[in-house]
Design an enzyme around this catalytic site. Structure first.
Site, mmCIF file in Angstrom:
data_model
loop_
_atom_site.group_PDB
_atom_site.id
_atom_site.type_symbol
_atom_site.label_atom_id
_atom_site.label_comp_id
_atom_site.label_asym_id
_atom_site.label_seq_id
_atom_site.Cartn_x
_atom_site.Cartn_y
_atom_site.Cartn_z
ATOM 1 N NE ARG A 1 -74.288 5.696 -44.511
ATOM 2 C CZ ARG A 1 -73.163 5.783 -45.069
ATOM 3 N NH1 ARG A 1 -72.204 5.148 -45.212
ATOM 4 N NH2 ARG A 1 -73.061 6.912 -45.788
ATOM 5 C CG HIS B 1 -69.480 6.137 -41.738
ATOM 6 N ND1 HIS B 1 -69.665 4.780 -42.054
ATOM 7 C CD2 HIS B 1 -68.738 6.142 -40.728
ATOM 8 C CE1 HIS B 1 -68.558 4.089 -41.280
ATOM 9 N NE2 HIS B 1 -68.121 4.977 -40.413
ATOM 10 C CE1 TYR C 1 -70.894 8.408 -48.864
ATOM 11 C CE2 TYR C 1 -69.780 10.371 -47.438
ATOM 12 C CZ TYR C 1 -70.631 9.221 -47.895
ATOM 13 O OH TYR C 1 -71.190 8.715 -46.691
HETATM 14 C C1 LIG Z 1 -59.449 -1.543 -39.269
HETATM 15 C C2 LIG Z 1 -59.986 -0.235 -39.511
HETATM 16 N N1 LIG Z 1 -59.755 0.253 -40.694
HETATM 17 C C3 LIG Z 1 -60.569 1.487 -40.725
HETATM 18 C C4 LIG Z 1 -61.354 1.848 -40.075
HETATM 19 C C5 LIG Z 1 -61.954 3.135 -40.146
HETATM 20 N N2 LIG Z 1 -63.534 2.876 -40.579
HETATM 21 C C6 LIG Z 1 -64.542 2.910 -39.614
HETATM 22 S S1 LIG Z 1 -66.025 2.404 -40.439
HETATM 23 C C7 LIG Z 1 -65.181 2.262 -41.703
HETATM 24 C C8 LIG Z 1 -66.061 1.924 -42.970
HETATM 25 C C9 LIG Z 1 -66.672 0.430 -42.919
HETATM 26 O O1 LIG Z 1 -67.455 0.221 -43.589
HETATM 27 P P1 LIG Z 1 -68.278 -1.030 -43.661
HETATM 28 O O2 LIG Z 1 -67.616 -2.321 -43.324
HETATM 29 O O3 LIG Z 1 -68.900 -1.342 -45.104
HETATM 30 O O4 LIG Z 1 -69.275 -0.815 -42.449
HETATM 31 P P2 LIG Z 1 -70.647 0.293 -42.560
HETATM 32 O O5 LIG Z 1 -70.030 1.585 -41.702
HETATM 33 O O6 LIG Z 1 -71.025 0.670 -43.646
HETATM 34 O O7 LIG Z 1 -71.717 -0.186 -41.616
HETATM 35 C C10 LIG Z 1 -63.848 2.437 -41.786
HETATM 36 C C11 LIG Z 1 -62.985 2.585 -42.962
HETATM 37 C C12 LIG Z 1 -61.591 0.942 -38.775
HETATM 38 N N3 LIG Z 1 -62.604 1.273 -37.853
HETATM 39 N N4 LIG Z 1 -61.048 -0.330 -38.622
#
Ligand SMILES: Cc1ncc(C[n+]2csc(CCOP(=O)(O)OP(=O)(O)O)c2C)c(N)n1
Length: 366
Positions: A266, A270, A279
């Site tokens: 990425r 985020h 980070y």
């Molecule tokens: C169940 C849940 N826990 C926490 C969150 C907060 N949150 C939003 S995105 C994210 C990280 C997701 O990481 P990843 O699955 O690697 O997807 P990326 O954002 O890297 O595409 C978190 C913890 C959420 N949306 N849903």
């Protein structure tokens, strides 16, 4: 029916447990695995390039709209475009897409007009009102929750004797959620027609992949559920297309779900609420930037005589115009009524809800 594994040489011929990663075109734009290069015409190669540019420019526009205060938030797909294109390119129109929140490009390719995706991130519910014939679920914000929905759809397709596959897309962080494991287990036991496509973009917000899971690769998690898993170069659009083509066939013909780990990065934040400088080191970003999908595609197409400066400038100009029109439409769209949240949440209302709705109408004069 026994699977003839030799018919699926990408999925069964590359073992993530041995650290094997499937690639077709390397970072220099050289075809290193010609036997697996998808059979694409020059026009199709140019179309893939055009999609990549359109996605990149639409992403840039969304980030700008957010910075101007005209969009709520936005999750960038910068650097992940090869995954976005490759996951959808081989799909049949009737296949299902079960997306997470970072699939703006996939959704566009699947048939969601760009202005609708912009509407979604502006906060307008119309952004989730898809055309009836589009087999796609709305964006899943709760991380990993939609893997279960995909497994259910893939199961239903099998029971119905249908031919459609449910492609579920998510990222590395989602594989640490319980839902992902329940969905994988279900897919293995009930032989669902699914493809689980994980874009390992190295981060779950600020949590690096290395502290996300103790397993060496994400792909190898599939084996615990009796399913095949394969790790591929997610910045190589041809590797993604070739693998997804095989995985769709495996699901369609043998009700077998593949877990694809597409290794990517990425390059952006985020979301627009995040500051990745806190980070991660700039040097890390610079290293990954050298591997991003456009550089190699550009080189390959120029070497093949399909692309030159003039054509590239025209693609960019057209994309900028198209994206501008989409943004204008989204910004000029009518705001939803405040009472919509009562009208469209449940199929049947109940007295307490009606009371709350009336109270809101009185308070807001809407
Ligand atoms: C169940 C849940 N826990 C926490 C969150 C907060 N949150 C939003 S995105 C994210 C990280 C997701 O990481 P990843 O699955 O690697 O997807 P990326 O954002 O890297 O595409 C978190 C913890 C959420 N949306 N849903």
């Amino acid at each position: 029916m026994q699977i003839d594994k030799s018919k699926f040489p990408i999925i069964y011929g590359h073992d993530p447990r041995k650290g094997e990663m499937f690639q077709v075109v390397n970072e220099e734009g050289e075809i290193v695995n010609p036997d697996f290069m998808p059979d694409l015409t020059d026009e199709q190669l140019f179309e893939i390039y055009t999609w990549l540019i359109r996605m990149r420019i639409s992403d840039e526009k969304a980030n700008n709209l957010q910075r101007q205060g005209r969009m709520g938030t936005y999750p960038s797909i910068y650097g992940q475009e090869a995954c976005q294109i490759g996951a959808v390119w081989p799909q049949e129109k009737s296949d299902w897409l079960v997306p997470t929140f970072r699939e703006n490009g996939m959704m566009w390719m699947k048939g969601v007009p760009l202005e609708q995706t912009y509407l979604y991130w502006i906060g307008n519910e119309k952004g989730s009102e898809f055309a009836e014939d589009l087999n796609m679920l709305p964006v899943a914000i709760p991380v990993g929750s939609h893997t279960i929905h995909a497994a259910g759809i893939g199961w239903a397709e099998r029971i119905k004797g249908g031919n459609n596959v449910a492609v579920c897309s998510f990222s590395d962080g989602a594989t640490s959620e319980g839902d992902f494991h329940a969905a994988m287990n279900f897919a293995g036991v009930f032989k669902t027609k699914c493809v689980f496509f994980c874009q390992n973009n190295q981060y779950a917000i600020s949590t690096h992949r290395n502290i996300q899971t103790a397993s060496d690769t994400i792909a190898e998690k599939a084996f615990g559920y009796g399913l095949p898993g394969v790790m591929i170069d997610g910045n190589d659009v041809f590797a993604v297309i070739a693998t997804m083509t095989e995985a769709l066939k495996l699901a369609r013909e043998f009700n077998t779900t593949t877990l694809i780990e597409a290794v990517t990065y990425r390059l952006g934040a985020h979301t627009t609420s995040d500051n990745p400088k806190i980070y991660r080191e700039d040097s890390e970003v610079e290293e990954w930037a050298k591997k991003e999908p456009l550089i190699r595609l550009d080189k390959l197409l120029r070497a093949k005589g399909i692309l030159d400066d003039e054509k590239a400038a025209k693609v960019e100009e057209d994309a900028r115009q198209e994206v501008s029109i989409a943004a204008k439409k989204a910004l000029e769209a009518e705001n939803p009524k405040i009472t919509d949240m009562f009208d469209y949440l449940l199929s049947e209302t109940y007295p307490e809800l009606e009371e709350q709705k009336q109270q809101l109408i009185e308070e807001t004069n809407e």
